[in-house]
Design an enzyme around this catalytic site. Structure first.
Site, PDB file in Angstrom:
ATOM      1  N   GLU A 501       0.973  -1.133   0.002  1.00  0.00           N
ATOM      2  CA  GLU A 501      -0.018   0.057  -0.061  1.00  0.00           C
ATOM      3  C   GLU A 501       0.947   1.251   0.028  1.00  0.00           C
ATOM      4  O   GLU A 501       0.473   2.405   0.738  1.00  0.00           O
ATOM      5  CB  GLU A 501      -1.043  -0.007   1.122  1.00  0.00           C
ATOM      6  CG  GLU A 501      -2.135  -1.205   1.087  1.00  0.00           C
ATOM      7  CD  GLU A 501      -3.361  -1.107   2.033  1.00  0.00           C
ATOM      8  OE1 GLU A 501      -3.492   0.273   2.326  1.00  0.00           O
ATOM      9  OE2 GLU A 501      -3.834  -1.888   2.143  1.00  0.00           O
ATOM     10  N   GLY A 502       1.942   1.242  -0.543  1.00  0.00           N
ATOM     11  CA  GLY A 502       2.584   2.548  -0.824  1.00  0.00           C
ATOM     12  C   GLY A 502       4.042   2.098  -0.229  1.00  0.00           C
ATOM     13  O   GLY A 502       4.251   2.098   0.706  1.00  0.00           O
TER      14      GLY A 502
END
Length: 822
Positions: A501-502
Site C-alpha cells: 500500500e505504498g
C-alpha cells in the site's frame, strides 16, 4: 526616550502579529499608538515620520484594492504562474480526494488544542466487543501459526470456512447487505488481535475490508451492483482481490500500462458495447483464490463510441475470475508469511460496460477511487498490524527479559537491554496512540489522506524498530524458529508491511509533505486554484485574498516562532495543567517553527520543491512527529492521566520532540541561509535530548513486571490461559518471578553472608530451609519459578535431517536421533 518609543512600537507590532490580529485592529491601533507616543515625547520627529509613511503606504494599498490588484497582486500572480509546478490530473484528484483534519491545525502554527480534546474517545459498541470476545477469540484459538507458516503454507480449510461464515470478510459492509457494519475502531482492533496470533490470517482478513471491491462498491457502485455483490462478499461466497500493481507500475500507479478499449463484442451470445481488456498484475493479495477481481486499467475509446474523448482515464471494473481470458498465475511466497498472493493476467478479455464500478458514470473515476481506498487502508489495516507487533513485543519480550537470567540476575536489569526495552514500550505507546486517534477521526466522518500516509509510514517503520530491538533481546530464542518462537514470524513480516500500500521510501519523500503542503496549508491550495483559473478577473481576486492572507500567516508564524523559541514555549497557551500541559506548550513552539520552515521552503524553491525529496521528507517528518505527539497527549488525557502512564507519555513526547529537532537540523544543514531560520527557531540553542537513562529505566520497568501500565499498553492482543500455549506460559512465569523475587533476594544475601554454601539452586534452597532462612512454601515457590523459567527459555529443536534424507537413512539402517522440542 526615542529608543523607548521605538521599542514600544516593535512590541505592539509583534503582539499584533503573534495574536493574528484582525484587519480592523491593524487599522486602528498603530495610529493611536503613534499619536500617544508623540504626545508623550517618546518618539522623535524622524521616527514618527518613518512610522507614519509606513502606515500610510499600507493603508493606501489596503483602502484602494483596484490599485493593489494592478500594482502588486497582478504581477505576483503572473510570476506565480511561471514558477508553479505542473500538476497532473492524477495529482489534482489526489489532492481533492480526501479532507483536511488535525493535520491542517498542525500546519497552521497555532493548533486549536480544544478541537483535539473534543474529538470523541474511540469506543467499541457492545456488539463489536462481543464479536471480538467471541468469533475473533475463537478464530485466534484455531490458528497454529507454526503449522500455517512452516508446513501448510496456507490457512487450514476450517479456518477459511470460519472466516467466511463468521462475517470477517464483511466487516465494513452494512447490515442491510448482510455485513457486520463495524466501525474503523473495531476493524483496527480485530486486525490487531489476529495479527498478534498469525500475520497470515490478519492479512487475509484485512485486505477485503480495506482495499477491495466492497469498499469501492459502497462508495461508487450503483444500487444494482451493490445488490449483486455485497451480500455474496459479506457471506464469503465471493473472495475479492484488488489488482493494481504491475511489473511496470508500482508506486507510480498513474503510469499503469494495463488497458481497455471500448468496442463491440459478444458476451453470453449477445452482441453489445463493452470493453476489451489486456493486463498483467502481480503482488495481488488473495489473487490465487479470488473469485472477484477489482481491476484498475486505463480506458481508451479510439472509435468515439462513448463520446469525443479518446482517452477516458483510469477506470475500475469488477471481473469474475472465471471470465474467459482471465489467468490466475502461480503463487508468490512473501517471506515465510504465506498469505495468498500472486499474479493475475488477462488477454483479450471482453466485459460489458456495466461491469465498471458505477457503470458508465464510473468511467474515468478510477484514480479517485484508488486514492480514497488506499487512504483508508493505510489509516486502519497496516497501522493495526504494526501496533499489534509492538504490543506483542512489549508483552513477550518484556516478560522474556524479566524471566531470562544471566550473571545471576534478569537480563532486563542490564542497562543495554533496558534501553532497548524502553524503546519497545515507548514506541508502542506512540503507535497505539496514533492508531486510536486516526480511527477516531475516520469514525467521525473525517477522511484525512495525509494522516493516513503518516500512520502508514511511521507506524510500520516503528514496527521495524520495535521488533529489531525485541530480536536483539531475545537473542538465540528469537532466531530459532518453531512453535515456541513468538517473534520470529513477526520479524520476517517487517518488509511486507514496509512495502505494501505504498512503498515507505516514496511515502515519506513524496507524499506526506508533498500532499500535505498543498492540502493542509491554509492558503497554498487557494493560490494554486487561482493560478489555474482561466478567467483573469476572478483569478486575480481569489489570488489577492490568498496571497495577503498568506503574508499575514507568514508574519504571524515568524513572530510566534521567535517568541516561543526564546521562552521555550513556557508562556504559551495550554489546555490542561501538569505534565501534559508542558508538552502542549512544546508542540505550540514546534508547530509554529514547522509552519515557518515549510512556508520559507515553498517560497524559495517554488516548483522545484517536488525534486527536493530529502527536504520534503524532513518537513514531512516534522508534520508526522507533531501528529504522533498530539496523539500521545490525547491518549494520555483520554486515559484519565493515570500516574502509572506518565513515564510512557514522557518517553513518547521526548522521543518525538528529539526527532523533530533532528529533522530541523537536517533542514538547517542542507539549505542556504537556513541559519537565519535556525536562529529564529532555536535562539537559545538546541533544547531537546533523547529520553534520559532514568526515564528509560522507568519505562522498561513497566513491561518487566505485572502491572496496570503493562496491561493497558498490551491490551487488545491475543492472550491465553491454556498452558499449552507459549503466551500463557510466559505470563505464568512472569507472575512466579515477581512473587519469588523477594525470596530469591534473601537467598542471595544469605549466600553472600556465608550462611549457605551449596552450588546448585536446588541445594541452596534445601540448605536454606534446613537452617530456617526459608519456609517450605517459600522453597516450593522458588523451585516452581525455576521450573517455569527453564520452560520459557527453551527453544524448539528438530531432526537434523530433512524428511527425504531421513527416509534414505532409515532405509540404509542409519540411526536417527529425534531431538523434538527441548
Amino acid at each position: 526616550m526615542a529608543a523607548i518609543g521605538t521599542l514600544l512600537i516593535l512590541i505592539v507590532l509583534w503582539a499584533l502579529a503573534y495574536s493574528s490580529a484582525k484587519a480592523i485592529v491593524w487599522v486602528l491601533l498603530p495610529p493611536a499608538l503613534l499619536v500617544s507616543l508623540q504626545l508623550g515625547g517618546l518618539i522623535g520627529t524622524f521616527g514618527a515620520t518613518v512610522s507614519w509613511i509606513a502606515y500610510g503606504t499600507g493603508m493606501f494599498f489596503y483602502l484602494l484594492p483596484d490599485l493593489r490588484l494592478r500594482l502588486i497582486s497582478g504581477p505576483l500572480l503572473r510570476q506565480f504562474r511561471r514558477v508553479m509546478p505542473a500538476m497532473s490530473s492524477t495529482e489534482r484528484e489526489a489532492l481533492h480526494a480526501r479532507n483536511v483534519w488535525w493535520d491542517g491545525e498542525l500546519f497552521s502554527g497555532q493548533p486549536d488544542w480544544q478541537r483535539l480534546l473534543e474529538q470523541p474517545e474511540p469506543q467499541l459498541t457492545e456488539q463489536e466487543q462481543a464479536f471480538i470476545d467471541g468469533p475473533v477469540e475463537r478464530l485466534c484459538k484455531m490458528l497454529d501459526d507454526w503449522q500455517i507458516t512452516h508446513h501448510d503454507k496456507d490457512l487450514p480449510e476450517a479456518v477459511w470456512s470460519f472466516i467466511k461464515q463468521s462475517g470477517l470478510f464483511g466487516m465494513i459492509i452494512p447490515r442491510a447487505y448482510g455485513g457486520l457494519e463495524f466501525s474503523a475502531l473495531a476493524h483496527s482492533t480485530i486486525v490487531m488481535k489476529i495479527s498478534s496470533r498469525s500475520i497470515t490470517a490478519a492479512v487475509t482478513v484485512m485486505v477485503p475490508n480495506s482495499l477491495g471491491p466492497a469498499k469501492l462498491l459502497l462508495q461508487y457502485g450503483t444500487q444494482r451492483q451493490k445488490e449483486r455483490y455485497l451480500r455474496r462478499l459479506a457471506k464469503g461466497e465471493e473472495i475479492p482481490c484488488f489488482a493494481l500493481t504491475g511489473p511496470d507500475a508500482g508506486s507510480d500507479a498513474g503510469a499503469i500500462p494495463d488497458s481497455g478499449v471500448v468496442t463491440e463484442g459478444e458476451f453470453n451470445g449477445q452482441r453489445m458495447l463493452g470493453i476489451r481488456l489486456n493486463w498483467e498484475k502481480r503482488y495481488i493479495t488473495l489473487g490465487p483464490v479470488a473469485t472477484l477481481i477489482g481491476l484498475a486499467f486505463k480506458l481508451y475509446d479510439p472509435d468515439h463510441l462513448l463520446g469525443s474523448d479518446t482517452s477516458l482515464g483510469i477506470t475500475v471494473a469488477l471481473i469474475p475470475s472465471e471470465t474467459k481470458g482471465v489467468e490466475i498465475g502461480q503463487r508468490h511466497m512473501p517471506l515465510n508469511i504465506p498469505f495468498q498472493n500472486g499474479p493475475i493476467r488477462g488477454k483479450d478479455v471482453f466485459i460489458p460496460l456495466d461491469w465498471v464500478i458505477g457503470e458508465q458514470s464510473g468511467i474515468g473515476q478510477g484514480w479517485r477511487m484508488l486514492v480514497e481506498s488506499l487512504s483508508e487502508g493505510r489509516g486502519i489495516s497496516l497501522p493495526a498490524l504494526a501496533t499489534g507487533a509492538g504490543k506483542a513485543a512489549s508483552r513477550y519480550t518484556g516478560t522474556y527479559a524479566a524471566v531470562r537470567r544471566q550473571f545471576g540476575q534478569p537480563i532486563g536489569n542490564f542497562e543495554g537491554v533496558e534501553e532497548a526495552l524502553s524503546r519497545i514500550a515507548g514506541i508502542t505507546y506512540q503507535m497505539d496512540s496514533a492508531r486510536l486517534l486516526t480511527v477516531s477521526a475516520l469514525d467521525s466522518g473525517e477522511k484525512p489522506s495525509v494522516i493516513s500516509a503518516i500512520v502508514k509510514y511511521h507506524l510500520t517503520e516503528r514496527y521495524r524498530q520495535v521488533v529489531n530491538d525485541a530480536m536483539d533481546i531475545q537473542g538465540g530464542s528469537g532466531i530459532c524458529l518453531g512453535p515456541r518462537n513468538l517473534m520470529g514470524r513477526v520479524y520476517q513480516a517487517i518488509p511486507i508491511a514496509i512495502t505494501v500500500e505504498g512503498a515507505n521510501i516514496l511515502t515519506r519523500s513524496m507524499i506526506i509533505f508533498g500532499q500535505g503542503a498543498i492540502r493542509c496549508h491554509p492558503y497554498i491550495l487557494q493560490e494554486f486554484s487561482a493560478a489555474q483559473e482561466k478567467e483573469w478577473k476572478h483569478a486575480l481576486s481569489t489570488f489577492d485574498k490568498a496571497i495577503f492572507g498568506h503574508i499575514g500567516f507568514l508574519v504571524t508564524n515568524l513572530a510566534r516562532t521567535f517568541w516561543l523559541g526564546i521562552t521555550h514555549g513556557r508562556l504559551s497557551e495550554r489546555p490542561v495543567k501538569g505534565v501534559a500541559g508542558h508538552y502542549f506548550q512544546q508542540l505550540n513552539w514546534m508547530s509554529a517553527a514547522f509552519a515557518l520552515s515549510a512556508d520559507l521552503a515553498l517560497m524559495t524553491l517554488g516548483g522545484s520543491l517536488k525534486r527536493k525529496e530529502r527536504l520534503s521528507a524532513r518537513l514531512g517528518d516534522l508534520l508526522s512527529e507533531l501528529y504522533i505527539a498530539s496523539a500521545a497527549l490525547k491518549n494520555f488525557i483520554d486515559g484519565h492521566q493515570r500516574y502509572a502512564d506518565i513515564p510512557l507519555l514522557r518517553w513518547a513526547m521526548e522521543d518525538s520532540l528529539y526527532r523533530m529537532q533532528e529533522a530541523f537540523i537536517g533542514i538547517f544543514r542542507n539549505r542556504p541561509l537556513a541559519w537565519i531560520v535556525r536562529l529564529l527557531t532555536f535562539p537559545t540553542g538546541l533544547p531537546y535530548h533523547k529520553p534520559s537513562d532514568r526515564l528509560d529505566h522507568a519505562v522498561a520497568g513497566a513491561i518487566l513486571k505485572p502491572g496496570e501500565a503493562r496491561t493497558r499498553l498490551t491490551a487488545g492482543i491475543f492472550l491465553s490461559s491454556d498452558l499449552h500455549e507459549p503466551v500463557a506460559r510466559l505470563d505464568q512465569a512472569l507472575e512466579a518471578v515477581a512473587a519469588s523475587a523477594p525470596i530469591e533476594k534473601t537467598l542471595r544475601q544469605a549466600r553472600r553472608a556465608g550462611q549457605i554454601h551449596s552450588g546448585t539452586n536446588e541445594a541452596m534452597v534445601a540448605e536454606a530451609v534446613e537452617i530456617g532462612i526459608l519456609t517450605e512454601s517459600d522453597a516450593q515457590l522458588v523451585l516452581e519459578t525455576q521450573r517455569l523459567r527453564d520452560q520459557v527459555i527453551q527453544v524448539d529443536a528438530f531432526d537434523s535431517l530433512s524428511p527425504r534424507n531421513k527416509e534414505k537413512s532409515q532405509q540404509s539402517g542409519t540411526s536417527i536421533r529425534h531431538l523434538g522440542a527441548a
